[in-house]
Design an enzyme around this catalytic site. Structure first.
Site, mmCIF file in Angstrom:
data_model
loop_
_atom_site.group_PDB
_atom_site.id
_atom_site.type_symbol
_atom_site.label_atom_id
_atom_site.label_comp_id
_atom_site.label_asym_id
_atom_site.label_seq_id
_atom_site.Cartn_x
_atom_site.Cartn_y
_atom_site.Cartn_z
ATOM 1 N N GLY B 13 -3.363 -7.699 9.941
ATOM 2 C CA GLY B 13 -1.921 -7.887 9.797
ATOM 3 C C GLY B 13 -1.148 -6.803 10.534
ATOM 4 O O GLY B 13 -1.724 -5.945 11.205
ATOM 5 N N CYS B 148 9.060 0.511 2.413
ATOM 6 C CA CYS B 148 9.564 1.029 3.681
ATOM 7 C C CYS B 148 11.021 1.474 3.600
ATOM 8 O O CYS B 148 11.432 2.404 4.299
ATOM 9 C CB CYS B 148 9.378 0.001 4.788
ATOM 10 S SG CYS B 148 9.868 -1.677 4.376
ATOM 11 N N SER B 178 10.157 -6.502 11.074
ATOM 12 C CA SER B 178 8.751 -6.111 10.950
ATOM 13 C C SER B 178 8.411 -5.749 9.514
ATOM 14 O O SER B 178 7.235 -5.774 9.144
ATOM 15 C CB SER B 178 8.425 -4.947 11.886
ATOM 16 O OG SER B 178 9.221 -3.823 11.572
ATOM 17 N N GLY B 179 9.409 -5.433 8.721
ATOM 18 C CA GLY B 179 9.154 -5.159 7.309
ATOM 19 C C GLY B 179 8.560 -6.344 6.566
ATOM 20 O O GLY B 179 7.949 -6.184 5.519
ATOM 21 N N HIS B 242 14.632 0.697 9.748
ATOM 22 C CA HIS B 242 15.507 0.319 8.639
ATOM 23 C C HIS B 242 16.684 1.293 8.569
ATOM 24 O O HIS B 242 16.489 2.514 8.542
ATOM 25 C CB HIS B 242 14.747 0.382 7.315
ATOM 26 C CG HIS B 242 13.762 -0.731 7.105
ATOM 27 N ND1 HIS B 242 13.547 -1.732 8.001
ATOM 28 C CD2 HIS B 242 12.934 -0.996 6.047
ATOM 29 C CE1 HIS B 242 12.622 -2.567 7.523
ATOM 30 N NE2 HIS B 242 12.232 -2.144 6.346
#
Lengths: 351, 351, 351, 351
Positions: B13, B148, B178-179, B242
């Site tokens: 992943g 995150c 992408s989180g 973020h």
């Protein structure tokens, strides 16, 4: 009725284009003049204007010759899409010449005798017009519509304030690039990016304009709503549609369900019923957990409805939710057109 | 020293790929096993994994055969990039088998005897490990790194809490896609759009994890920091990085300048000095009015430094600012690697 | 060796910033002057320049005072990031003053006596310098690097032309917004959009520049390569990295495999070996069916390697493939720096 | 006339949603069944379907129960938005049961006895229906609409082929993400990126489908148009609207002006005049140098008009231009609805 002749001030910019688009086939208004900067004056609008909206430029505008931004003989009303610095001189010139000005510019919004209007929120604030004329000796007058972020936010606050009172408000915006006009935000600044700042004292506007609009008119002046506000404003990679995350401390406790109900059951004030640009719904509530979203919800009510979702308890204050509105329609040109319609209905304008 | 043999759990992943990338040529660790799902087991990693990071897949990983997610004989430590539901069973199996687990999964983060670590923020929380082993009868143990969004936020809070105390915090995030891992967010959901919701109880994590990490260890347990938090979390069209808008009510009044100074003068705790993945700076302050920005600032300190800007007074609370951090490096795999380095330095791991 | 003093002409724009970035700690060059427009002259670069690249502005540049774009006493070489219209006058002034100019501008690229260089493609074209000096009576000289789209394209063509000959070429580009400089493309023009047109005669450049670079030098002049070219150029929502779809008619039939081999086995000309900015690989071949991609491949060889994929038969011509290169590194500033390194190696420059 | 009862096969996907949206208030058709996968069967459509189009789900569909994809008793016509593999079995089952199928799937497009239709391009190809019924012993029949990229392209080719003949065609597409359905393209694959490949043999479809549609019907079969085609297909960060760069070698020389005239003066075939979904214009020519663009032009003719611009000479062939069309309206559901309307007008369907 005969249509009222109107002009569009600053017609070649992005908000000016929205005016050109929204006034096409308007039942009450017909556009008789488009004004622009020195670079454009004397040229056909179709040539002088780089049209950036989706869809074609309306035919009626294409062959109109761009005029200087000065009161003309024919129009009774000017829709102003001028930048604030130009608006400061040009709009009073129109008002002195007996014209009504519906302005999207920030120049006069916070002046004590100038209405800052969302017709379905505070239609009685037009009563400032008398004081304004008296104070300034103008035959005409200026009314303004709020900043694009304040607009949807204030719409969402109106029913909550009425039902429960508001003590404090946090508002964090995720704003579309069209809010900066054209060319506005450089693509290199926003692709794969966020800009956590918006120029022109945006945060201050979001902290103060809603309080004025939600204030009480009495004795010829407005007493702003008493709540305190704090705003963070951000630019995101969205073309149209401003999203605002809101947390509210209320005067009287309320469940999310009660807040939703207050929003849904909002009744349009009598003053605005039947206005041509009034949407079917003031606020649309989306029940899905991940709405509202700009791409999917900005066109609700042809861009004139505010869309609210995610009403839920706030761990610090009382309630949090998300509100979305179309920043160049309800939040700019569409808001100003609705203002003008209110002025007609209230007999400030027209035969 | 001989390098410590490690495995990567859930290596195919997106966070798994970051581990593969960050552990290339690591001075203390060498990767001896990559685990994956049934679909991947038995295939070379180079085939089984659809590499989505920029740059090529590291050569060392390409020919390794993907293993089932079960404790192997060789590795002393497992970096876990498993989804929470798989982590819940798999990670204890490793711990029972005597392995250390540095997990990015949320499964055990909030358990009372599991350290939730940012080494430069709360290195002493590893002392929970003894209680954990005792409680659970494990030879090995689990430490976790935070969500995150919590990561960068907590880094920014650390010096402020130490210097001025914190009573209340509003945090509104603008999070990278992408989180959500890969494939994660559908492009149709995010192009020209914002999603004002993030699944997996994201807001609750942001409201609770920082308090645990900023809590006090004593008598074998953590007393969370006492402040109240409220979060709104949003997804925006950003690949990595973020952004969080933060408003703080402090226990002791402080000017923006004093807050900036507290952040800049933060001194790394002795426990982390010399760790290979520690960046030069814990927090980088950007003075420009429109920073931090994800595209421009996420790679500060190779993605391990939090970047703060726009420190200014808050009209409701005391202070507001913006903090940005790289969500798949400091906020995920890089954070877990730094945790492992701390464990080595503290002798929980290694010869 | 003592480092050669160099200046950067037009240092505040986007390509200028890339020069500032790439020349940080360059082993052969040291920057002694940064030039800019009237608005910037006399101010520290750190203030005059709105830095738009990821990462911080290099320290060395921050306090340098921006100079007018005129030959200074100290520098031996000027890297020009000037717009074409300014370059037309300014670059000859430097050449007359005895300076070497490595220019990224299009002003002189197609002049018969001006080398249009990609050092690993046509290093012998520097031999035009003698003719140029003779023709123009200059002590110094000008060499140029190609348009950003022509660059990667020409790199891909070099081994194919050598091995199989080329008769006709179709090239359709998908270009990054950074190719238009800063502020360049308005975000409203590119979000959720494609612009099927690029100003500045882009298509003509792509149709002519590769032929000049792949031409033969003899008798003091270049005979362009004989193939015919047709280009469509498009702007897409990508920050950096130009993608080009190429179809080729060859003089001698070749399989995709043979073309791949020709590209992979390309041997750097002796003239460029050891140049500091030369990447390890001239072309990187990606075997995946969906590569190259700008976000994932543009940084190959630190932005100096062209990446090719999807080599397959073409139903009309012979071969089709996709080539990607970094438009502001190899396709602009990085290309010019490599040109300068070639000039040093060939003794046109330096002690 | 009584409205014809229709079903939508695969109604929960993206193209299925477009059918649901376009068939709202259709003057000739009323939707009596919505079919879906096992996961959805038996649930109200409003719950089973994650609505991804802008605007709300039409009310009529919300409470309909999702059915299995099997011929029902009531509907006379099925609009198929099935994936190709499911279509291969399901569509013949409907045809055997006497239903007409208007399919957006690729499964049967290239079969010799199946019409591949754009009603305003090749309305006479429905004459294949007789052969199809005979060959297959079906009471009903299948007609198909082309791939989304082939659609706009073939519309642009029709008048050019008629007026000047076509020998060879290069076509390079820049395709919207909605072409891949939902969830389709992962956001991490397309933000700040281009994917130079589209699965499902897209390039082959673009090379063959236009030739079939532009072919001649005689003696019960289609002879494809004789030109050779080469395609490159790319995915870009656009929500809706496929852009295609086209270069054509003609049989008879023609100026760009003559090509423009041929496109503008295209006359709808008699067979389609008056069909409810027919747009006012088949092709809209944009004169601006940088159009068509997906965000600005995709909604031309409510998404049913192809938009062409940049008609200019091609240095290798004769003519090059850019064509844009809405991939999920004209290029999918809207095209299929227009097919069904043609079938009614031609009495293949209805009372």
């Amino acid at each position: 009725m005969n249509k009222i002749p109107v002009s569009i001030l600053g017609a070649t910019g992005m908000v000016g284009q929205r005016f050109v688009s929204l006034l096409k086939d308007h039942p009450w208004f017909r556009v008789v003049a488009l004004t622009g900067s020195d670079r454009s004056i004397g040229r056909p609008y179709g040539e002088a204007c780089r049209w950036v909206l989706a869809g074609p430029m309306p035919e009626y505008a294409r062959m109109m010759t761009v005029q200087p931004t000065e009161p003309d003989g024919e129009s009774a009303l000017g829709f102003s899409a001028l930048p604030a610095d130009l608006a400061r001189d040009a709009e009073p010139a129109y008002a002195r010449a007996g014209k009504a000005i519906c302005s999207n510019a920030s120049a006069f919004r916070m002046e004590a005798d100038v209405p800052l209007l969302i017709p379905d929120v505070n239609p009685d604030h037009t009563r400032l017009i008398d004081a304004q004329r008296r104070n300034r000796g103008w035959k005409g007058f200026i009314v303004t519509n709020p900043n694009c972020t304040s607009t949807g936010l204030t719409m969402a606050l109106r029913p909550v304030l009425d039902a429960f009172g508001i003590r404090r408000m946090f508002a964090v915006s995720l704003q579309a690039v069209s809010g900066a006009g054209y060319p506005g935000v450089a693509s290199l600044d926003i692709l794969d990016n966020v800009i956590p700042y918006i120029g022109g004292a945006e945060e201050e506007k979001v902290e103060t304009e809603p309080r004025k609009m939600l204030g009480q008119f009495s004795d010829g002046q407005i007493t702003p709503a008493a709540f305190i506000a704090s705003a963070h404003t951000n630019r995101v990679a969205v073309s149209d549609g401003h999203t605002v995350c809101v947390s509210l401390e209320l005067e009287r406790k309320a469940t999310p369900e009660a807040v939703r109900k207050a929003m849904e059951e909002f009744i349009f004030p009598a003053a605005v019923r039947g206005l041509p640009s009034l949407p079917d719904r003031f606020i649309e509530i989306r029940g899905e957990i991940d709405r509202p979203q700009p791409r999917k919800d900005r066109d609700a009510g042809h861009g004139m409805t505010a869309v609210v979702g995610r009403i839920r308890p706030d761990p610090i204050f009382d309630i949090k939710f998300v509100v979305l509105s179309h920043n160049t329609i309800r939040g700019a040109a569409g808001g100003a057109v609705l203002n003008a319609e209110l002025l007609v209905a209230q007999k400030y304008l027209g035969a």
